[in-house]
Design a protein around this motif. Structure first.
Motif, mmCIF file in Angstrom:
data_model
loop_
_atom_site.group_PDB
_atom_site.id
_atom_site.type_symbol
_atom_site.label_atom_id
_atom_site.label_comp_id
_atom_site.label_asym_id
_atom_site.label_seq_id
_atom_site.Cartn_x
_atom_site.Cartn_y
_atom_site.Cartn_z
ATOM 1 N N ALA A 1 21.782 -20.083 6.027
ATOM 2 C CA ALA A 1 22.032 -19.253 7.204
ATOM 3 C C ALA A 1 23.314 -19.665 7.916
ATOM 4 N N ALA A 2 23.570 -20.962 7.988
ATOM 5 C CA ALA A 2 24.804 -21.434 8.623
ATOM 6 C C ALA A 2 26.021 -20.985 7.815
ATOM 7 N N HIS A 3 25.945 -21.127 6.510
ATOM 8 C CA HIS A 3 27.049 -20.716 5.632
ATOM 9 C C HIS A 3 27.286 -19.204 5.750
ATOM 10 N N PHE A 4 26.203 -18.459 5.723
ATOM 11 C CA PHE A 4 26.294 -17.002 5.862
ATOM 12 C C PHE A 4 26.985 -16.634 7.173
ATOM 13 N N ALA A 5 26.604 -17.293 8.264
ATOM 14 C CA ALA A 5 27.155 -16.961 9.577
ATOM 15 C C ALA A 5 28.676 -17.124 9.612
ATOM 16 N N TYR A 6 29.192 -18.182 8.998
ATOM 17 C CA TYR A 6 30.647 -18.367 8.966
ATOM 18 C C TYR A 6 31.334 -17.184 8.288
ATOM 19 N N HIS A 7 30.781 -16.737 7.182
ATOM 20 C CA HIS A 7 31.407 -15.654 6.415
ATOM 21 C C HIS A 7 31.124 -14.282 7.016
ATOM 22 N N PHE A 8 29.992 -14.146 7.675
ATOM 23 C CA PHE A 8 29.662 -12.880 8.329
ATOM 24 C C PHE A 8 30.501 -12.686 9.587
ATOM 25 N N CYS A 9 30.574 -13.713 10.423
ATOM 26 C CA CYS A 9 31.292 -13.607 11.692
ATOM 27 C C CYS A 9 32.808 -13.586 11.513
ATOM 28 N N VAL A 10 33.296 -14.241 10.470
ATOM 29 C CA VAL A 10 34.735 -14.289 10.175
ATOM 30 C C VAL A 10 34.892 -13.992 8.684
ATOM 31 N N PRO A 11 34.854 -12.705 8.321
ATOM 32 C CA PRO A 11 34.901 -12.337 6.893
ATOM 33 C C PRO A 11 36.207 -12.745 6.209
ATOM 34 N N THR A 12 36.070 -13.238 4.995
ATOM 35 C CA THR A 12 37.235 -13.677 4.223
ATOM 36 C C THR A 12 38.239 -12.548 4.019
ATOM 37 N N PHE A 13 37.759 -11.348 3.727
ATOM 38 C CA PHE A 13 38.700 -10.258 3.456
ATOM 39 C C PHE A 13 39.520 -9.914 4.701
ATOM 40 N N MET A 14 38.996 -10.217 5.878
ATOM 41 C CA MET A 14 39.768 -10.003 7.106
ATOM 42 C C MET A 14 40.714 -11.168 7.364
ATOM 43 N N LEU A 15 40.292 -12.369 7.014
ATOM 44 C CA LEU A 15 41.182 -13.535 7.155
ATOM 45 C C LEU A 15 42.413 -13.380 6.268
ATOM 46 N N LYS A 16 42.222 -12.792 5.092
ATOM 47 C CA LYS A 16 43.349 -12.594 4.171
ATOM 48 C C LYS A 16 44.423 -11.711 4.774
ATOM 49 N N ASP A 17 44.035 -10.844 5.710
ATOM 50 C CA ASP A 17 44.999 -9.946 6.352
ATOM 51 C C ASP A 17 45.822 -10.635 7.440
ATOM 52 N N ILE A 18 45.438 -11.847 7.802
ATOM 53 C CA ILE A 18 46.167 -12.595 8.828
ATOM 54 C C ILE A 18 47.192 -13.480 8.135
ATOM 55 N N ARG A 19 48.445 -13.274 8.467
ATOM 56 C CA ARG A 19 49.532 -13.966 7.771
ATOM 57 C C ARG A 19 49.415 -15.487 7.829
ATOM 58 N N ASP A 20 49.230 -16.040 8.990
ATOM 59 C CA ASP A 20 49.125 -17.490 9.146
ATOM 60 C C ASP A 20 47.981 -17.795 10.117
ATOM 61 N N PRO A 21 46.740 -17.785 9.615
ATOM 62 C CA PRO A 21 45.602 -17.965 10.524
ATOM 63 C C PRO A 21 45.579 -19.359 11.158
ATOM 64 N N THR A 22 45.292 -19.383 12.438
ATOM 65 C CA THR A 22 45.127 -20.632 13.174
ATOM 66 C C THR A 22 43.758 -20.591 13.853
ATOM 67 N N THR A 23 43.312 -21.741 14.305
ATOM 68 C CA THR A 23 42.034 -21.798 15.020
ATOM 69 C C THR A 23 42.047 -20.850 16.210
ATOM 70 N N LYS A 24 43.114 -20.902 16.991
ATOM 71 C CA LYS A 24 43.224 -20.059 18.196
ATOM 72 C C LYS A 24 43.177 -18.577 17.833
ATOM 73 N N LEU A 25 43.896 -18.192 16.800
ATOM 74 C CA LEU A 25 43.926 -16.787 16.385
ATOM 75 C C LEU A 25 42.556 -16.330 15.875
ATOM 76 N N ILE A 26 41.870 -17.186 15.149
ATOM 77 C CA ILE A 26 40.523 -16.855 14.669
ATOM 78 C C ILE A 26 39.573 -16.709 15.857
ATOM 79 N N MET A 27 39.685 -17.612 16.823
ATOM 80 C CA MET A 27 38.842 -17.522 18.024
ATOM 81 C C MET A 27 39.051 -16.191 18.736
#
Length: 140
Positions: A79-105
């Motif tokens: 459930a913890a692993h799922f939550a990371y990928h559900f709340c911050v999907p990988t396919f959306m992270l790929k669209d961010i040129r240089d992801p940072t903690t602040k930008l993800i937040m």
């Protein structure tokens, strides 16, 4: 079915409604039948806990009250692993040129420690993919 393609569509109330679930607020987080019970907190914390409890709804059955502790640990890890990928999907992270903690937040409305861990997971995935690609280029 509905498609979620961008971060602004990540709304737990809309997702719950589309899945036929009700979000209820109580003193402890858990899932019960078609209800996701959340402890009131910040919007970020509620979103993260929603992802966690949604995994239990989608992937797990039965009551943990009668389960072996190791099986409970497994479900909680999943459930913890799922939550990371559900709340911050990988396919959306790929669209961010240089992801940072602040930008993800800011983009995914999650807490700092959650964003830090998700970024670490994402970078590890990229490293692993890079190694796989490198090894496929090596011919004997």
């Amino acid at each position: 079915m509905f498609r979620i393609t961008e971060p602004k569509q990540l709304d737990m109330f809309v997702i719950a409604k589309k899945l036929g679930l009700t979000i209820v607020y109580r003193e402890k987080n858990f899932k019960l039948d078609d209800e996701i019970i959340l402890q009131p907190g910040t919007k970020q914390r509620e979103w993260q806990k929603f992802g966690h409890e949604l995994c239990h709804h989608l992937r797990h059955c039965g009551s943990q009250a009668r389960m072996h502790p190791l099986f409970i640990d497994l479900q909680e890890y999943q459930a913890a692993h799922f939550a990371y990928h559900f709340c911050v999907p990988t396919f959306m992270l790929k669209d961010i040129r240089d992801p940072t903690t602040k930008l993800i937040m800011e983009t995914f409305k999650v807490e700092q420690n959650f964003a830090e861990r998700r970024l670490e997971m994402y970078k590890n995935k990229l490293l692993l993919e890079g190694r796989k690609n490198e090894s496929s280029l090596i011919r004997i």
